[in-house]
Design a protein around this motif. Structure first.
Motif, PDB file in Angstrom:
ATOM      1  N   LEU A  72       7.423  17.531  -1.490  1.00 34.62           N
ATOM      2  CA  LEU A  72       8.795  18.199  -1.266  1.00 34.62           C
ATOM      3  C   LEU A  72       8.454  17.547   0.667  1.00 34.62           C
ATOM      4  O   LEU A  72       7.562  17.658   1.032  1.00 34.62           O
ATOM      5  CB  LEU A  72       8.848  19.522  -1.718  1.00 34.62           C
ATOM      6  N   SER A  73      10.046  17.117   1.429  1.00 32.49           N
ATOM      7  CA  SER A  73      10.206  17.032   2.208  1.00 32.49           C
ATOM      8  C   SER A  73       8.576  16.302   2.926  1.00 32.49           C
ATOM      9  O   SER A  73       7.797  16.514   3.125  1.00 32.49           O
ATOM     10  CB  SER A  73       9.666  18.463   3.760  1.00 32.49           C
ATOM     11  N   PRO A  74       8.802  15.095   2.022  1.00 31.82           N
ATOM     12  CA  PRO A  74       7.351  13.482   2.389  1.00 31.82           C
ATOM     13  C   PRO A  74       7.258  13.442   3.709  1.00 31.82           C
ATOM     14  O   PRO A  74       8.612  14.327   4.590  1.00 31.82           O
ATOM     15  CB  PRO A  74       8.402  12.985   1.418  1.00 31.82           C
ATOM     16  N   SER A  75       6.266  13.166   3.810  1.00 34.90           N
ATOM     17  CA  SER A  75       5.487  13.628   5.629  1.00 34.90           C
ATOM     18  C   SER A  75       5.128  14.967   6.630  1.00 34.90           C
ATOM     19  O   SER A  75       4.653  14.457   7.490  1.00 34.90           O
ATOM     20  CB  SER A  75       6.118  12.502   6.445  1.00 34.90           C
TER      21      SER A  75
ATOM     22  N   MET B 130      -1.458  18.184  -0.406  1.00 33.83           N
ATOM     23  CA  MET B 130      -0.733  17.194  -0.508  1.00 33.83           C
ATOM     24  C   MET B 130       0.272  16.915   0.168  1.00 33.83           C
ATOM     25  O   MET B 130       0.496  15.803  -0.285  1.00 33.83           O
ATOM     26  CB  MET B 130       0.260  18.239  -1.665  1.00 33.83           C
ATOM     27  N   SER B 131      -0.489  17.351   1.462  1.00 34.93           N
ATOM     28  CA  SER B 131       0.111  16.635   2.757  1.00 34.93           C
ATOM     29  C   SER B 131      -0.218  14.965   2.451  1.00 34.93           C
ATOM     30  O   SER B 131       1.135  14.196   3.664  1.00 34.93           O
ATOM     31  CB  SER B 131      -1.220  16.774   3.577  1.00 34.93           C
ATOM     32  N   PHE B 132      -1.315  14.149   2.277  1.00 35.75           N
ATOM     33  CA  PHE B 132      -1.433  12.899   2.524  1.00 35.75           C
ATOM     34  C   PHE B 132      -0.693  12.396   0.707  1.00 35.75           C
ATOM     35  O   PHE B 132      -1.162  11.068   0.899  1.00 35.75           O
ATOM     36  CB  PHE B 132      -3.075  12.995   2.523  1.00 35.75           C
ATOM     37  N   GLU B 133      -0.204  12.998   0.023  1.00 41.46           N
ATOM     38  CA  GLU B 133       0.677  12.205  -1.452  1.00 41.46           C
ATOM     39  C   GLU B 133       1.512  10.883  -0.454  1.00 41.46           C
ATOM     40  O   GLU B 133       1.459  10.093  -1.251  1.00 41.46           O
ATOM     41  CB  GLU B 133       0.969  13.221  -1.905  1.00 41.46           C
ATOM     42  N   SER B 134       2.339  11.559   0.187  1.00 43.76           N
ATOM     43  CA  SER B 134       3.279  10.700   0.580  1.00 43.76           C
ATOM     44  C   SER B 134       2.612   9.575   1.398  1.00 43.76           C
ATOM     45  O   SER B 134       2.815   8.145   1.528  1.00 43.76           O
ATOM     46  CB  SER B 134       4.381  10.817   1.468  1.00 43.76           C
ATOM     47  N   ALA B 135       0.883   9.132   2.082  1.00 46.95           N
ATOM     48  CA  ALA B 135       0.403   8.051   2.571  1.00 46.95           C
ATOM     49  C   ALA B 135       0.278   7.270   1.084  1.00 46.95           C
ATOM     50  O   ALA B 135       0.260   5.528   1.228  1.00 46.95           O
ATOM     51  CB  ALA B 135      -0.411   8.596   3.260  1.00 46.95           C
ATOM     52  N   LEU B 136      -0.383   7.709   0.239  1.00 52.08           N
ATOM     53  CA  LEU B 136      -0.416   7.552  -0.568  1.00 52.08           C
ATOM     54  C   LEU B 136       0.605   6.944  -1.134  1.00 52.08           C
ATOM     55  O   LEU B 136       0.076   5.255  -1.881  1.00 52.08           O
ATOM     56  CB  LEU B 136      -1.074   7.933  -1.781  1.00 52.08           C
ATOM     57  N   THR B 137       1.545   7.237  -1.288  1.00 51.20           N
ATOM     58  CA  THR B 137       2.624   6.525  -1.957  1.00 51.20           C
ATOM     59  C   THR B 137       3.470   5.094  -1.294  1.00 51.20           C
ATOM     60  O   THR B 137       3.454   4.383  -1.647  1.00 51.20           O
ATOM     61  CB  THR B 137       3.786   7.916  -1.834  1.00 51.20           C
TER      62      THR B 137
END
Length: 294
Positions: A29-32, A132-139
């Protein structure tokens, strides 16, 4: 006009969806934007909890707390460079998390979509970093976590690693979250998440031997979240014993559910409120705002 979870591009939009009961798990939800774990305590435990976070910074990195006792609005920021007003504007902590857990004397008694009846003038809310906050960085690094592609909750486990006690918070152990990766991807995963110290940083253990050291006996039976799945769709444990570089291994991070386990273990008296695991508060702070620079 109504908005879907996939259209929520800011932290505030995600909070409004949560307030309207239009989202469940917040992964993706709301990446980054940073997501935060939540625990709400009677004020008599506040100083103990701040010390608990100081003594256990990996699973419990403290981001903010209520601006004043009994107020569900406004934050005092502990994030360097982030003013109080920039943590989560227009936030009502009683409604802006998709799902909450209510504890009485250390026992979870029910879950709720809001805390309008449970919140009191003596409560203080604390926000902790969330992986979950760094999942967009992983993506962005080509390492998208598998649970986000399946739209399920990531698994979380009780470990045998003791937390450092503080006041009433005694006898607890680390909780960890797990994301499966190929063995060949481990170094990239560690490098990508390492700078996010306020959201648990790099993994604390990995591999099947790492799982054993944490005291986890059944990877298919998490204490919270959904069971992990192998790349071919079967039980994740089916990958145990495979040794190829492209074979799955479990990778574990510290988890902000750790304080809830401390509440349960110590049977902390009174009404304590928290987020349901996987159902986070999305902040206005961007992940790059907390990135630790070399």
């Amino acid at each position: 006009m109504s908005m879907s979870r996939h259209e929520a591009s800011t932290g505030e939009q995600s909070r409004m969806l949560s307030r309207e009961n239009k989202v469940t798990i917040t992964s993706g939800l709301s990446p980054s934007y940073l997501q935060a774990n939540l625990i709400i305590l009677p004020s008599r435990y506040a100083s103990d909890f701040r010390r608990f976070c100081q003594r256990n910074p990996v699973p419990s990195p403290l981001l903010a707390e209520s601006s004043q006792r009994g107020s569900p609005f406004g934050w005092k920021s502990y994030i360097q460079g982030i003013p109080d007003s920039a943590v989560a504007a227009n936030c009502d902590i009683r409604t802006d998390v998709p799902r909450y857990v209510v504890y009485r004397d250390g026992v979870p008694i029910h879950e709720s979509q809001d805390l309008l009846e449970e919140w009191t003038d003596d409560h203080i809310a604390f926000l902790l970093g969330c992986s979950m906050s760094f999942e967009s960085a992983l993506t962005r690094a080509g390492l998208e976590p598998r649970h986000t592609t399946l739209d399920i909750n990531n698994p979380m486990y009780i470990t045998n690693i003791p937390t450092n006690p503080a006041g009433v918070f005694t006898g607890g152990t680390y909780i960890v979250s797990m994301r499966p990766y190929r063995r060949s991807e481990l170094d990239r995963v560690r490098k990508t998440t390492r700078p996010y110290v306020l959201t648990h940083g790099e993994p604390i253990a990995w591999g099947w031997d790492g799982m054993a050291r944490l005291g986890i006996t059944d990877i298919d039976q998490p204490n919270w979240g959904d069971p992990p799945r192998a790349r071919w769709g079967g039980k994740f444990s089916e990958a145990q014993g495979l040794t190829g570089e492209d074979d799955d291994i479990p990778v574990f991070w510290g988890c902000g559910v750790t304080p809830q386990q401390a509440v349960i273990t110590a049977k902390v008296p009174g009404i304590i409120l928290a987020h349901a695991p996987g159902h986070m508060l999305v902040l206005d702070v961007k992940e790059d705002d907390v990135l630790e620079k070399d």
